[in-house]
Design a protein around this motif. Structure first.
Motif: not given
Length: 290
Positions: A76-84, A86-95
């Protein structure tokens, strides 16, 4: 996790389970170092908590969280990361984005159904001593290392195996009959004999020298006394090197001071000889006042 954190967990555990010596409970744990805290075990014994440790290398089968909760949570966390993403194209996920991602996956994974399924699959509740077979804990072929005194497994080459060509085997009346094997009664070589899988090399030590432990009731008096003895020995070993290191540091500082003092004295003597042996005319040339 440290020993102080384990004590905080025990206080939280007692608060919600309402356990006491009149209403004892059983707490199943692995052999992590923080779970062997003497202060925590004393707290368990006072509040009627019997602590039972798992056998080594069995937490993937016996811990309910590992069996039925962490797997769905990871998916579920991996699925939520994929959704994030998709919602934030071109952005880098931070802590700073991780808490929001986990908060959406955590309620879906840590459900009463999954938790109860973990206890049931581990054979804890309802109790089932025959839920596991010996085959469940067999080692893999590649990582199953042989004993030190055991000889190496013989490796057969294809040229060493006598394989006869496929011919029809004849009976006593010389009547031809169909044959499904070209070995005529000889045992066919297995693929493992023809091309065995590679074996893993000897296990490298981690250097931590962890003590191997088995399943035991940690709050039992003999086991608890043995843990207290080990804890005292550990404290003694930790304190002794500190004083030795401090002593070596003081000795090193003293040696440095003596060497520096000798160098200063030599420089002072050299300046005195130069001042008294050189003529005063050279002093004036060098800018010194006579």
């Amino acid at each position: 996790m440290k020993e102080s954190h384990f004590l905080e967990f025990l206080q939280h555990f007692v608060k919600h389970t309402k356990c006491s010596k009149e209403k004892p409970v059983l707490l199943l744990l692995d052999n992590h170092g923080s779970h062997l805290s003497i202060q925590g075990l004393d707290f368990c014994k006072v509040n009627g908590i019997t602590v039972l440790s798992f056998p080594p290398h069995c937490s993937h089968r016996l811990q309910p969280l590992d069996v039925s909760v962490y797997g769905p949570l990871k998916k579920l966390v991996n699925r939520a990361c994929d959704s994030w993403m998709t919602t934030h194209p071109g952005s880098t996920m931070t802590i700073y984005d991780i808490p929001n991602v986990v908060s959406t996956a955590f309620p879906l994974a840590v459900t009463p159904h999954n938790i109860l399924a973990g206890f049931r699959a581990a054979g804890i509740s309802p109790f089932n001593r025959d839920i596991f077979q010996d085959s469940d804990f067999l080692g893999a072929y590649v990582t199953d290392r042989p004993e030190e005194d055991q000889q190496e497994t013989q490796v057969f080459q294809a040229s060493e195996i006598n394989v006869q060509p496929a011919t029809n085997c004849l009976d006593g009346n010389d009547t031809p009959r169909p044959s499904t094997s070209g070995l005529c009664g000889k045992k066919a070589p297995t693929p493992e004999e023809l091309r065995p899988l590679p074996k893993a090399g000897p296990r490298k030590g981690s250097g931590m020298n962890r003590r191997k432990r088995s399943s035991a009731i940690l709050t039992d008096t003999p086991v608890k006394k043995a843990l207290e003895k080990i804890s005292k020995e550990k404290c003694t070993r930790q304190k002794e090197p500190y004083f030795q290191k401090q002593r070596r540091s003081n000795q090193r500082n003293q040696n440095v001071f003596m060497v520096t003092r000798k160098v200063q004295m030599k420089r002072t003597v050299s300046v005195w000889y130069a001042w008294n042996l050189f003529p005063k005319a050279n002093h004036k040339k060098c800018g010194y006042s006579v």
